[in-house]
Enzyme design. Structure first.
Site, PDB file in Angstrom:
ATOM      1  N   LYS A   1       0.805  -1.234   0.000  1.00  0.00           N
ATOM      2  CA  LYS A   1       0.000   0.000   0.000  1.00  0.00           C
ATOM      3  C   LYS A   1       0.839   1.286   0.000  1.00  0.00           C
ATOM      4  O   LYS A   1       0.520   2.234  -0.712  1.00  0.00           O
ATOM      5  CB  LYS A   1      -0.928   0.026   1.216  1.00  0.00           C
ATOM      6  CG  LYS A   1      -2.036  -1.010   1.174  1.00  0.00           C
ATOM      7  CD  LYS A   1      -2.929  -0.820   2.390  1.00  0.00           C
ATOM      8  CE  LYS A   1      -3.864  -1.990   2.569  1.00  0.00           C
ATOM      9  NZ  LYS A   1      -4.824  -1.774   3.643  1.00  0.00           N
TER      10      LYS A   1
ATOM     11  N   ASP B   1      -9.812   2.644   3.093  1.00  0.00           N
ATOM     12  CA  ASP B   1      -9.769   1.987   4.411  1.00  0.00           C
ATOM     13  C   ASP B   1     -10.430   2.835   5.498  1.00  0.00           C
ATOM     14  O   ASP B   1     -11.189   2.323   6.323  1.00  0.00           O
ATOM     15  CB  ASP B   1      -8.316   1.712   4.828  1.00  0.00           C
ATOM     16  CG  ASP B   1      -7.724   0.515   4.102  1.00  0.00           C
ATOM     17  OD1 ASP B   1      -8.492  -0.386   3.724  1.00  0.00           O
ATOM     18  OD2 ASP B   1      -6.499   0.483   3.927  1.00  0.00           O
TER      19      ASP B   1
ATOM     20  N   GLY C   1     -12.587  -6.534  12.632  1.00  0.00           N
ATOM     21  CA  GLY C   1     -12.480  -5.762  11.406  1.00  0.00           C
ATOM     22  C   GLY C   1     -13.135  -6.348  10.162  1.00  0.00           C
ATOM     23  O   GLY C   1     -12.895  -5.848   9.056  1.00  0.00           O
TER      24      GLY C   1
END
Ligand code: ATR
Length: 275
Positions: A67, A104, A240
């Site tokens: 990322k 995110d 999550g």
């Protein structure tokens, strides 16, 4: 021709993203294929060109460990991605250009507020960790105007640096775990400690009445942090999985222009995990 997408990472075989996007496509009647592709660690740049020029993908999701590197390689990116220091969604435009975004943070905030009814506005929020995962969610968290966002990290200097980086956006401070001053209404774990089955050292009286704890990590059984939260009286302890599905839904919306229903997909995957 069917549009093609993929998630890239290393390793990638356990990714749930193909299943999630397949569900989104079925639900919204979009004609697309989505696969998981393992990319060699040193070969991100050449792999991006191959995915675009040879495999003719329309877009990709990017996961660990690429990322931050993708953020450095892709010039054209959203404001939130610039701040996040990481890219998890890439669009390959027809003219050959690439556009990077980071979904995110919005994924986390939607799972907290919409799916779990956790209020952020006016609350004291504690964010554990100061790595890439923490950095990626700070801007969206501050957009809810908490009275305080305290970033606590094993290496305090990294938490201070993050607080400085975002200080123009709201009430944010940083420090070490020993600087944590109870109590907090919302505690979010963005450390990699859960991967080792560990929990950062936290005060026993950390949580306010009705506090919510959220582990950005997802596992089929309770993570160490989720267990800690239950033992310390959290009113809600959430892992999550919802964030994973919400960040995927936002990527899907960017690519396809339609927002899928996430709740049914969260239930589907939760159900599969418990089978
Ligand atoms: P990510 O992209 O997942 O955030 P990272 O950038 O390597 O990965 O950051 C990992 C984070 O988890 C850091 O905040 C790290 O703390 P340090 O900055 O002090 O290294 C934190 N972390 C990792 N293992 C931990 C542990 N056992 N206890 C507490 N914090 C831990």
């Amino acid at each position: 021709m069917t549009d093609k997408y993929a998630v890239i990472g290393h390793p990638i075989s356990h990714s749930k993203s193909p299943l999630i996007h397949k569900e989104f496509a079925r639900q919204t009647e979009q004609d697309l294929e989505y696969s998981a592709i393992e990319v060699p660690v040193e070969e991100l740049e050449s792999s991006l060109s191959q995915l675009r020029d040879i495999l003719k993908l329309k877009g990709i999701n990017i996961t660990v460990p690429f990322k931050e590197q993708a953020w450095q390689l892709v010039q054209n990116q959203s404001t939130r991605a610039k701040r996040a220091g990481a890219i998890n969604t890439l669009v390959f435009n027809d003219d050959g250009s690439m556009f990077g975004d980071n979904t995110d943070g919005v994924g986390l905030c939607r799972d907290l507020t919409v799916n779990n009814g956790i209020e952020l506005r006016g609350k004291r929020i504690l964010l554990l960790g100061a790595g890439g995962a923490a950095r990626g969610v700070i801007e969206p968290l501050l957009s809810y105007d908490p009275v305080e966002l305290f970033v606590a990290n094993r290496t305090a200097s990294k938490a201070h640096a993050l607080a400085d980086l975002f200080s123009d956006l709201g009430h944010i401070r940083g420090g070490g775990f020993e600087d944590i001053k109870p109590q907090f209404d919302v505690v979010i774990n963005a450390t990699a400690a859960s991967l080792q089955g560990e929990v950062p050292p936290l005060p026993d009286d950390l949580l306010s009445d009705n506090a919510a704890c959220y582990d950005m990590m997802y596992s089929d059984s309770d993570t160490a942090f989720i267990s800690w939260a239950r033992q310390h009286g959290a009113a809600q302890a959430v892992d999550g999985l919802g964030m994973l599905i919400e960040q995927a839904a936002e990527a899907f919306r960017i690519w396809r222009g339609v927002k899928p229903d996430t709740r049914s997909v969260i239930e589907l995957i939760r159900h599969q995990a418990s089978d």
